[in-house]
Write a protein that holds these residues in place. Structure first.
Motif, PDB file in Angstrom:
ATOM      1  N   GLN A   7       0.834  -1.241  -0.091  1.00  0.00           N
ATOM      2  CA  GLN A   7       0.133  -0.163  -0.062  1.00  0.00           C
ATOM      3  C   GLN A   7       0.799   1.251  -0.087  1.00  0.00           C
ATOM      4  O   GLN A   7       0.391   2.487  -0.244  1.00  0.00           O
ATOM      5  N   ASN A   8       2.180   1.212   0.146  1.00  0.00           N
ATOM      6  CA  ASN A   8       3.121   2.404   0.484  1.00  0.00           C
ATOM      7  C   ASN A   8       4.129   2.415  -1.035  1.00  0.00           C
ATOM      8  O   ASN A   8       4.865   2.959  -1.029  1.00  0.00           O
ATOM      9  N   GLN A  21       4.598   8.359   4.436  1.00  0.00           N
ATOM     10  CA  GLN A  21       3.109   8.873   4.456  1.00  0.00           C
ATOM     11  C   GLN A  21       2.956  10.085   3.941  1.00  0.00           C
ATOM     12  O   GLN A  21       1.919  10.419   3.412  1.00  0.00           O
ATOM     13  N   GLN A  24       2.640   9.909   0.329  1.00  0.00           N
ATOM     14  CA  GLN A  24       1.342   9.142  -0.232  1.00  0.00           C
ATOM     15  C   GLN A  24       0.228  10.182  -0.214  1.00  0.00           C
ATOM     16  O   GLN A  24      -0.383  10.270  -1.207  1.00  0.00           O
ATOM     17  N   GLU A  25       0.394  11.212   0.883  1.00  0.00           N
ATOM     18  CA  GLU A  25      -0.930  12.086   0.830  1.00  0.00           C
ATOM     19  C   GLU A  25      -0.564  13.039  -0.337  1.00  0.00           C
ATOM     20  O   GLU A  25      -1.422  13.494  -0.810  1.00  0.00           O
ATOM     21  N   ASN A  26       0.736  13.500  -0.614  1.00  0.00           N
ATOM     22  CA  ASN A  26       1.063  14.416  -1.592  1.00  0.00           C
ATOM     23  C   ASN A  26       0.486  13.691  -3.071  1.00  0.00           C
ATOM     24  O   ASN A  26      -0.116  14.415  -3.909  1.00  0.00           O
ATOM     25  N   LEU A  27       0.811  12.514  -3.494  1.00  0.00           N
ATOM     26  CA  LEU A  27       0.423  11.650  -4.519  1.00  0.00           C
ATOM     27  C   LEU A  27      -1.236  11.767  -4.557  1.00  0.00           C
ATOM     28  O   LEU A  27      -1.902  12.062  -5.618  1.00  0.00           O
ATOM     29  N   LYS A  28      -2.012  11.649  -3.340  1.00  0.00           N
ATOM     30  CA  LYS A  28      -3.389  11.583  -3.624  1.00  0.00           C
ATOM     31  C   LYS A  28      -3.865  12.955  -3.852  1.00  0.00           C
ATOM     32  O   LYS A  28      -4.877  13.139  -4.496  1.00  0.00           O
ATOM     33  N   VAL A  29      -3.189  14.227  -3.568  1.00  0.00           N
ATOM     34  CA  VAL A  29      -3.682  15.543  -3.685  1.00  0.00           C
ATOM     35  C   VAL A  29      -3.368  15.598  -5.245  1.00  0.00           C
ATOM     36  O   VAL A  29      -4.349  16.034  -6.004  1.00  0.00           O
ATOM     37  N   GLN A  31      -3.261  13.239  -7.589  1.00  0.00           N
ATOM     38  CA  GLN A  31      -4.124  12.633  -8.420  1.00  0.00           C
ATOM     39  C   GLN A  31      -5.617  13.136  -8.367  1.00  0.00           C
ATOM     40  O   GLN A  31      -6.247  13.117  -9.697  1.00  0.00           O
ATOM     41  N   GLY A  32      -6.051  13.634  -7.392  1.00  0.00           N
ATOM     42  CA  GLY A  32      -7.395  14.186  -7.233  1.00  0.00           C
ATOM     43  C   GLY A  32      -7.447  15.528  -8.003  1.00  0.00           C
ATOM     44  O   GLY A  32      -8.483  15.852  -8.723  1.00  0.00           O
ATOM     45  N   LYS A  35      -7.560  14.593 -11.507  1.00  0.00           N
ATOM     46  CA  LYS A  35      -8.965  14.136 -12.024  1.00  0.00           C
ATOM     47  C   LYS A  35      -9.912  14.930 -12.206  1.00  0.00           C
ATOM     48  O   LYS A  35     -10.553  15.326 -13.067  1.00  0.00           O
TER      49      LYS A  35
END
Length: 90
Positions: A7-8, A21, A24-29, A31-32, A35
């Motif tokens: 997951q990491n 961690q 991962q948070e930066n990647l989600k931002v 990607q969002g 999108k």
């Protein structure tokens, strides 16, 4: 590989990179934001921009979508200009 480690990680070509961690948070931002942009949700994209953002249009400044746009307000103006020129909706 255990579930927590999988997951990491993120695949980059033939390699796999372990993300912290924060990464991962930066990647989600990111990607969002991509999108939101793909869906034409420009207000959501603008929420992620900092005051010191510089957005560079590839056309000369004389063109409404050319030149450098600084800060979220000017970036919004770029998108508004683009929308008007192309008669787009978002």
């Amino acid at each position: 590989m255990d579930d927590n480690r999988s997951q990491n990680t993120v695949a980059l070509g033939q390699s796999t990179v372990v993300l912290s961690q924060r990464e991962q948070e930066n990647l989600k931002v990111v990607q969002g934001t991509v999108k939101d942009f793909a869906q034409g949700n420009i207000p959501a994209v603008l929420e992620h921009l900092t005051d010191d953002v510089e957005f560079r249009g590839c056309l000369p400044e004389e063109v409404p979508i050319g030149g450098v746009f600084r800060g979220p307000t000017e970036v919004l103006q770029f998108f508004e200009n683009h929308k008007q020129l192309l008669k787009m909706e978002w």
